[in-house]
Design an enzyme around this catalytic site. Structure first.
Site, PDB file in Angstrom:
ATOM      1  N   TRP A 126       6.457  13.705 -28.661  1.00 52.49           N
ATOM      2  CA  TRP A 126       6.511  12.021 -28.685  1.00 52.49           C
ATOM      3  C   TRP A 126       7.526  11.789 -29.731  1.00 52.49           C
ATOM      4  CZ3 TRP A 126       3.503   9.544 -32.881  1.00 52.49           C
ATOM      5  CH2 TRP A 126       2.982   8.275 -32.895  1.00 52.49           C
ATOM      6  N   ASP A 207      -2.175  17.467 -32.519  1.00 55.42           N
ATOM      7  CA  ASP A 207      -2.091  15.984 -32.213  1.00 55.42           C
ATOM      8  C   ASP A 207      -3.016  15.924 -31.035  1.00 55.42           C
ATOM      9  OD1 ASP A 207      -1.809  13.485 -31.962  1.00 55.42           O
ATOM     10  OD2 ASP A 207       0.497  13.383 -31.739  1.00 55.42           O
ATOM     11  N   ALA A 209      -4.163  12.897 -29.301  1.00 61.18           N
ATOM     12  CA  ALA A 209      -4.403  11.491 -28.883  1.00 61.18           C
ATOM     13  C   ALA A 209      -4.998  10.965 -27.695  1.00 61.18           C
ATOM     14  CB  ALA A 209      -2.723  11.070 -28.999  1.00 61.18           C
ATOM     15  N   LYS A 242      -6.691   5.293 -27.469  1.00 57.91           N
ATOM     16  CA  LYS A 242      -6.769   5.331 -25.969  1.00 57.91           C
ATOM     17  C   LYS A 242      -8.027   5.589 -25.581  1.00 57.91           C
ATOM     18  CE  LYS A 242      -2.275   6.113 -26.624  1.00 57.91           C
ATOM     19  NZ  LYS A 242      -1.582   6.057 -28.207  1.00 57.91           N
TER      20      LYS A 242
END
Length: 393
Positions: A126, A207, A209, A242
């Site tokens: 990212w 991470d 997400a 999300k």
């Protein structure tokens, strides 16, 4: 003083959003922005979120500050969702401003603990990972991850590179739904990663997400839980943007799994200190929505059901796009799209081919050919498939 400021390089994804808005062509397709969209092109408010907000509005009697680390109900509920059975006497947690804030605070915590650390980060990753580290002046090296020929993980190269990390270094890993590629490790491969980190003493920063966007809530947490059970120290940055659809509420959390309860207490105090130095008390509204949903059986069931609808919608779009491309190309070279997970896949197209998609077909995606699967619907999939073939990808 302010006239001495230097212009900053604009964010490429935000630039793409503005360019898309200015495009007057009919039928334009936005596959750049990283948010979920339903078939009507709307990022909806989930049913359970609306119900939780109504409940909060009716029952809340104060807007006074929360604790520096955030409300315990939220942190405990998220720990259960992400980690489940990890010993709480080793787990410190911190409510943050989104998953991005959790990444930033994790790096700040690592720097407090070891000013000489280096971060190992996947190539690609990212873009904001790199931007944050560059801004902080944190040294980093990239480890090989994506094979542009197979559109899968180059695991042998990854293992070779992360084995170079030393004790006290950070290895940044994507817990599921790798951004930007969509290519994930298998659980067997995660076991090998854990073994490498055990030997080196490097600390994983996971991470997470997109929990619930790949193979399911439990399945998407499996790798993170595996690492947490194997290693004495783990940092985990999780986002609710999300899976709860509360992007603008900026709701995230940082977990620090320590070797023992004394180290856990040190970590908890340091994390609260970092919040105080940055934005002081974390935002509460999104966190309260999440804790309200996760601690209520009916709300949680409805949320989980709607999340499954979102996940299955993306899987359906992946299968449709791979099938269309198989028919048009007469080959299976695009089957990786159906195998990838999460919102994104990386096509492996050149910047010139991506530019051709934009100029000739009004299809917008990031220059590295990352496309947001959730930006499609059943009617735009054939349009994209034809454009991909015409662009020579």
């Amino acid at each position: 003083m302010l006239s001495n400021l230097k212009p900053q390089a604009p964010d490429k994804i935000l630039m793409l959003i503005e360019e898309f808005k200015a495009d007057t062509r009919q039928g334009k397709i936005d596959l750049g922005v990283g948010v979920y969209k339903d078939p009507q092109g709307v990022t909806p408010v989930m049913r359970a979120v609306k119900a939780a907000e109504q409940r909060i509005w009716e029952s809340q009697t104060t807007k006074a500050y929360t604790g520096l680390a955030g409300e315990a109900d939220y942190r405990n509920a998220m720990a259960q969702m992400v980690l489940k059975d990890v010993p709480t006497d080793r787990l410190a947690s911190l409510a943050t401003v989104g998953g991005t804030g959790a990444i930033r605070q994790a790096l700040e915590l690592a720097r407090l603990a070891n000013p000489d650390f280096t971060v190992y980060v996947s190539d690609p990753t990212w873009p904001n990972h790199l931007s944050i580290m560059k801004f902080m002046g944190v040294p980093f090296v990239e480890y090989r991850y994506f094979d542009n020929d197979t559109r899968g993980v180059d695991f042998a190269a990854m293992k070779e590179d992360i084995a170079k990390a030393k004790q006290g270094d950070i290895v940044l890993l994507h817990g599921c739904c790798h951004n930007p590629t969509g290519a994930n490790l298998t659980l067997a491969q995660w076991e090998e990663v854990a073994e490498i980190l055990e030997k080196s003493g490097a600390v994983p920063l996971i991470d997470l997400a997109y929990q619930g966007f790949g193979d399911g809530l439990e399945e998407d947490a499996a790798a993170t839980r595996l690492i947490a059970k194997r290693l004495p120290e783990v940092l985990i940055a999780a986002s609710c943007s999300k899976n709860f659809g509360i992007y603008r509420e900026r709701t995230g959390i940082l977990f620090a799994l320590a070797e023992n309860s004394a180290a856990r207490d040190l970590s908890q105090g340091s994390m609260a200190y970092l919040n105080r130095q940055n934005y002081s008390f974390p935002p509460d509204h999104g966190a309260r929505i999440v804790s309200t949903i996760l601690t209520d059986e009916a709300l949680r069931a409805d949320w989980a059901a709607e999340l499954e609808e979102v996940r299955n919608s993306m899987l359906g779009l992946r299968a449709q796009l791979a099938s269309e491309l198989r028919d048009l190309s007469g080959s299976d070279r695009f089957d990786f799209i159906a195998e990838h997970r999460g919102m994104f896949s990386r096509l492996g197209a050149t910047p010139e081919q991506v530019a051709k998609l934009k100029s000739e077909a009004a299809i917008y995606m990031v220059g590295d050919s990352r496309l947001n699967i959730a930006g499609l619907n059943k009617d735009t999939v054939p349009v994209l498939a034809r454009a991909i073939i015409d662009a020579g990808i």
